[in-house]
Design an enzyme around this catalytic site. Structure first.
Site, PDB file in Angstrom:
ATOM      1  N   ASP A  80       0.846  -1.189   0.000  1.00  0.00           N
ATOM      2  CA  ASP A  80       0.000   0.000   0.000  1.00  0.00           C
ATOM      3  C   ASP A  80       0.881   1.239   0.000  1.00  0.00           C
ATOM      4  O   ASP A  80       2.083   1.186   0.248  1.00  0.00           O
ATOM      5  CB  ASP A  80      -0.920   0.002   1.223  1.00  0.00           C
ATOM      6  CG  ASP A  80      -2.130   0.915   1.056  1.00  0.00           C
ATOM      7  OD1 ASP A  80      -2.283   1.528  -0.021  1.00  0.00           O
ATOM      8  OD2 ASP A  80      -2.920   1.020   2.018  1.00  0.00           O
ATOM      9  N   LYS A  81       0.239   2.356  -0.298  1.00  0.00           N
ATOM     10  CA  LYS A  81       0.853   3.676  -0.262  1.00  0.00           C
ATOM     11  C   LYS A  81      -0.097   4.593   0.490  1.00  0.00           C
ATOM     12  O   LYS A  81      -1.316   4.414   0.441  1.00  0.00           O
ATOM     13  CB  LYS A  81       1.083   4.161  -1.693  1.00  0.00           C
ATOM     14  CG  LYS A  81       1.169   5.677  -1.880  1.00  0.00           C
ATOM     15  CD  LYS A  81      -0.180   6.241  -2.285  1.00  0.00           C
ATOM     16  CE  LYS A  81      -0.163   7.766  -2.300  1.00  0.00           C
ATOM     17  NZ  LYS A  81      -1.542   8.300  -2.428  1.00  0.00           N
ATOM     18  N   HIS A  82       0.473   5.551   1.193  1.00  0.00           N
ATOM     19  CA  HIS A  82      -0.375   6.527   1.872  1.00  0.00           C
ATOM     20  C   HIS A  82       0.229   7.911   1.727  1.00  0.00           C
ATOM     21  O   HIS A  82       1.445   8.091   1.846  1.00  0.00           O
ATOM     22  CB  HIS A  82      -0.528   6.187   3.351  1.00  0.00           C
ATOM     23  CG  HIS A  82      -1.510   7.089   4.055  1.00  0.00           C
ATOM     24  ND1 HIS A  82      -2.860   6.840   4.062  1.00  0.00           N
ATOM     25  CD2 HIS A  82      -1.334   8.250   4.738  1.00  0.00           C
ATOM     26  CE1 HIS A  82      -3.477   7.795   4.728  1.00  0.00           C
ATOM     27  NE2 HIS A  82      -2.579   8.661   5.145  1.00  0.00           N
ATOM     28  N   SER A  83      -0.621   8.884   1.472  1.00  0.00           N
ATOM     29  CA  SER A  83      -0.197  10.278   1.362  1.00  0.00           C
ATOM     30  C   SER A  83      -0.659  11.046   2.592  1.00  0.00           C
ATOM     31  O   SER A  83      -1.745  10.803   3.125  1.00  0.00           O
ATOM     32  CB  SER A  83      -0.802  10.912   0.103  1.00  0.00           C
ATOM     33  OG  SER A  83      -0.645  12.322   0.135  1.00  0.00           O
ATOM     34  N   ARG A 168     -10.224  15.200  15.060  1.00  0.00           N
ATOM     35  CA  ARG A 168      -9.057  16.002  14.691  1.00  0.00           C
ATOM     36  C   ARG A 168      -9.375  16.971  13.568  1.00  0.00           C
ATOM     37  O   ARG A 168      -8.880  18.100  13.547  1.00  0.00           O
ATOM     38  CB  ARG A 168      -7.906  15.093  14.246  1.00  0.00           C
ATOM     39  CG  ARG A 168      -7.227  14.334  15.373  1.00  0.00           C
ATOM     40  CD  ARG A 168      -6.280  13.290  14.794  1.00  0.00           C
ATOM     41  NE  ARG A 168      -5.327  13.871  13.874  1.00  0.00           N
ATOM     42  CZ  ARG A 168      -4.904  13.263  12.763  1.00  0.00           C
ATOM     43  NH1 ARG A 168      -5.355  12.067  12.427  1.00  0.00           N
ATOM     44  NH2 ARG A 168      -4.029  13.856  11.980  1.00  0.00           N
ATOM     45  N   SER A 183      -2.396   7.531  13.306  1.00  0.00           N
ATOM     46  CA  SER A 183      -3.590   7.398  12.468  1.00  0.00           C
ATOM     47  C   SER A 183      -3.282   6.611  11.206  1.00  0.00           C
ATOM     48  O   SER A 183      -3.985   5.650  10.857  1.00  0.00           O
ATOM     49  CB  SER A 183      -4.132   8.786  12.105  1.00  0.00           C
ATOM     50  OG  SER A 183      -5.203   8.695  11.191  1.00  0.00           O
ATOM     51  N   LYS A 187      -4.267   2.150  10.572  1.00  0.00           N
ATOM     52  CA  LYS A 187      -5.056   1.636   9.449  1.00  0.00           C
ATOM     53  C   LYS A 187      -4.254   0.649   8.611  1.00  0.00           C
ATOM     54  O   LYS A 187      -4.775  -0.377   8.169  1.00  0.00           O
ATOM     55  CB  LYS A 187      -5.535   2.793   8.565  1.00  0.00           C
ATOM     56  CG  LYS A 187      -6.576   3.699   9.196  1.00  0.00           C
ATOM     57  CD  LYS A 187      -7.189   4.643   8.194  1.00  0.00           C
ATOM     58  CE  LYS A 187      -6.292   5.775   7.787  1.00  0.00           C
ATOM     59  NZ  LYS A 187      -6.216   6.864   8.770  1.00  0.00           N
ATOM     60  N   LYS A 188      -2.990   0.980   8.375  1.00  0.00           N
ATOM     61  CA  LYS A 188      -2.167   0.137   7.516  1.00  0.00           C
ATOM     62  C   LYS A 188      -1.828  -1.190   8.193  1.00  0.00           C
ATOM     63  O   LYS A 188      -1.831  -2.249   7.548  1.00  0.00           O
ATOM     64  CB  LYS A 188      -0.895   0.881   7.114  1.00  0.00           C
ATOM     65  CG  LYS A 188      -1.158   2.187   6.371  1.00  0.00           C
ATOM     66  CD  LYS A 188      -2.124   2.028   5.212  1.00  0.00           C
ATOM     67  CE  LYS A 188      -2.432   3.319   4.503  1.00  0.00           C
ATOM     68  NZ  LYS A 188      -3.461   3.163   3.447  1.00  0.00           N
TER      69      LYS A 188
END
Length: 436
Positions: A80-83, A168, A183, A187-188
């Site tokens: 996965d990738k997260h920004s 938040r 956060s 999730k990951k």
């Protein structure tokens, strides 16, 4: 557990919290023994006082363990990738399909808009029929069959984060490095990943305005993730101007489809998407190095395989089967679409990218309260970039609005976000740094 107010008091006064305290507070948040007001106070105390590495790991683990943690049995790596978020950052949509087209499996748990930034989930929700909150069984089935699925947090996955995330968003605590780290990673980790690539944005449209802040967040995420057993790398990328020339929800879906089909491939957006996807392939063992990974990804794009994967994913989650062929037929369109013109001739010297995001929220494309509904049709397209040379009356962008009054307010806000002068700005690299 100790009383929530005592835990808040300790952190407010700068004292370290034990793993037991943090786990108890997070459990109380999920079980609604901790109120929204207490959660907001905790977030503000963390914002000002910060967390140690041990506290960050404890908070991440507590939020991960607040719900189900997925396990996968698939013939390829789960990646996965997260920004960290930005304006015009619709990278997740094409990237998930590109990586899946190269043999990876991408179970992407995404969020809604946060602060001034757009959310992947809000973008996908603009696709008619697309189920952003399927059950875990359907989620697993789509990932196994298609190779990727982009959904929102379900009630089962990291429910503590889902509640704290919304708080938040409306309490001025979005930018906390500690809370961002927990956060994202909760999730990951709950998604059962084998590899993660972080996209840490820096610039006027990012939560991290300076290179030092972005590097600190990237190091925090890489350190905490690896301590929790998740192999992670991070790229620091430019967000001093909108990444895509579109900002909004449906307009960014249309942009992503244009990218996948080859109708539009803007250099800055392409560079960031390709770099992140290449890191995913290498971390998952699907390519020997970044150069080979980029070759494979480019072939997946140019052959149409990546677009086919995205189309299959959208259809499997309830969207139209021919969305990529005819996005105009399905995506919501604003009642008013008109140009925002430059007031004078010159060169775009700077864009206040955060102000562009706030203008999208002002149009109804984002939230000021967790319960607010979003108008998926509004936003901007054709946004001018720094360095663009304009004549007086040339468009800075097209505004997509619900009515003329909203279009007028957005026009004023967008003009104020652009500085037009006589000097060409220094070029900024799309990918600025790599960590991990």
């Amino acid at each position: 557990m100790r009383l929530p107010q005592e835990i808040i008091r300790d952190k407010r006064d700068g004292r370290a919290l034990s793993e037991t305290d943090i786990a108890g507070f997070i459990q109380g948040l999920v079980q609604e023994r901790v109120t929204e007001g207490q959660a907001a106070a905790f977030a503000m105390a963390v914002f000002f006082r910060g967390l140690s590495l041990d506290e960050r790991v404890a908070l991440t683990r507590a939020m991960t363990g607040s719900g189900t943690v997925l396990a996968w049995d698939l013939p390829g790596p789960v990646l996965d990738k997260h920004s960290t978020g930005g304006i015009g950052d619709t990278v997740s949509l094409p990237l998930a399909a590109m990586v899946a087209a190269c043999g990876g499996y991408v179970p992407m748990i995404s969020g809604r808009g946060l602060g001034h930034t757009g959310g992947t989930l809000d973008k996908l929700a603009s696709i008619p029929g697309y189920d952003v909150a399927p059950g875990l069984d359907r989620f697993r089935a789509v990932v196994a069959e298609v190779g990727c699925a982009i959904i929102g947090q379900t009630a089962e996955l990291a429910p503590a984060d889902r509640r704290l995330y919304a708080i938040r968003d409306v309490t001025g605590t979005v930018e906390s490095l500690d809370l961002i780290t927990a956060s994202i990673l909760s999730k990951k980790l709950a998604a059962g990943l084998q590899g993660l690539v972080m996209d840490v944005k820096v610039g006027s449209g990012a939560f991290m305005a300076s290179r030092g802040e972005a590097r600190a967040l990237a190091e925090s995420i890489v350190t905490v993730a690896n301590a929790a057993g998740l192999r992670t790398r991070a790229l620091v990328t430019d967000m001093d101007a909108p990444l895509a020339s579109a900002a909004g929800n449906a307009v960014e879906v249309a942009y992503a489809l244009d990218y996948l089909t080859g109708r539009t491939r803007e250099p800055h957006f392409h560079a960031v998407t390709l770099a992140l996807a290449a890191e995913m392939l290498t971390i998952g063992g699907l390519a020997a190095d970044v150069g080979q990974a980029e070759e494979r990804l480019t072939e997946a794009l140019d052959s149409g395989r990546a677009c086919e994967v995205f189309s299959r994913m959208a259809a499997a989650l309830g969207g139209p089967t021919d969305l990529a062929d005819a996005p105009v037929r399905y995506l919501p369109r604003a009642a008013v679409v008109r140009p925002v013109t430059a007031g004078k001739a010159g060169i775009v010297e700077r864009v206040d990218t955060r102000a562009v995001g706030l203008a999208v929220i002002g149009l109804g494309g984002g939230r000021t309260r967790p319960q607010d509904a979003i108008d998926p049709s509004v936003g901007f397209t054709g946004l001018a970039r720094p360095g663009d040379r304009l004549a007086a009356g040339d468009p800075l962008a097209l505004v997509h609005a619900a009515d003329e009054a909203a279009a007028g307010r957005a026009e004023a806000a967008l003009r104020a976000a652009y500085r037009i002068g006589t000097t060409s700005p220094a070029a900024r690299e799309a990918v600025m740094e790599r960590l991990g």
